[in-house]
Design a protein around this motif. Structure first.
Motif, mmCIF file in Angstrom:
data_model
loop_
_atom_site.group_PDB
_atom_site.id
_atom_site.type_symbol
_atom_site.label_atom_id
_atom_site.label_comp_id
_atom_site.label_asym_id
_atom_site.label_seq_id
_atom_site.Cartn_x
_atom_site.Cartn_y
_atom_site.Cartn_z
ATOM 1 N N ASP A 21 -12.279 14.405 34.839
ATOM 2 C CA ASP A 21 -11.331 13.889 35.822
ATOM 3 C C ASP A 21 -9.933 14.449 35.579
ATOM 4 N N THR A 25 -8.076 16.678 38.331
ATOM 5 C CA THR A 25 -6.789 16.228 38.852
ATOM 6 C C THR A 25 -5.702 17.277 38.609
ATOM 7 N N ILE A 58 -12.498 6.095 34.732
ATOM 8 C CA ILE A 58 -11.440 6.587 35.636
ATOM 9 C C ILE A 58 -11.023 5.577 36.700
ATOM 10 N N VAL A 64 -14.741 11.125 44.054
ATOM 11 C CA VAL A 64 -15.752 11.615 43.117
ATOM 12 C C VAL A 64 -17.093 11.704 43.837
#
Length: 139
Positions: A21, A25, A58, A64
């Motif tokens: 993640d 990001t 997360i 996702v």
């Protein structure tokens, strides 16, 4: 651009999800999280457990692409069925990176071949990021 993270049902893989993640990001990439359910496994139970692991790592699943894929017996895959399924998904979605967990091994475990992470590292056509996956008791 895509990052593929392959995880199991062990809560210790939370770090794999967090790392994937963070990479997705920071590089503005799509994140695909994959879990391959063993042939005789409980697909619905796996979905619940994996969803909880991802949420605990997360926060939520927004943005996702969570994929739960049943493992299938294939005669053309003599070993490492789970690894080969992960590599097949990688071939299909063409990620820029694959993120996987790897457990520390000692002694004979370092010599033995066949672990999912080792097969992915050896056969992936894109860079592979490995994250130390804590054992259940350490998580």
């Amino acid at each position: 651009m895509v990052i593929l993270a392959a995880i199991d049902r062990d809560p210790g893989c939370k770090g794999v999800v967090e790392t994937a993640d963070d990479l997705a990001t920071s590089m503005d990439m799509e994140l695909v999280i994959l879990h391959v359910v063993p042939e005789e496994g409980d697909e619905e139970g796996a979905r619940e457990e994996v969803t909880e692991i991802v949420r605990s790592a997360i926060g939520d699943l927004e943005g996702v692409d969570l994929r739960i894929m049943p493992e299938q017996t294939r005669r053309d895959l003599p070993t490492g069925r789970t690894a080969n399924h992960i590599l097949q998904v990688a071939e299909d979605i063409d990620p820029d990176y694959i993120v996987i967990g790897s457990r520390k091994r000692t002694g004979l475990g370092k010599i033995l071949l066949g672990s999912v992470s080792k097969l992915i590292l050896s056969n992936a056509e894109v860079p592979v990021v490995t994250v130390e996956q804590k054992r259940r008791a350490e998580a």
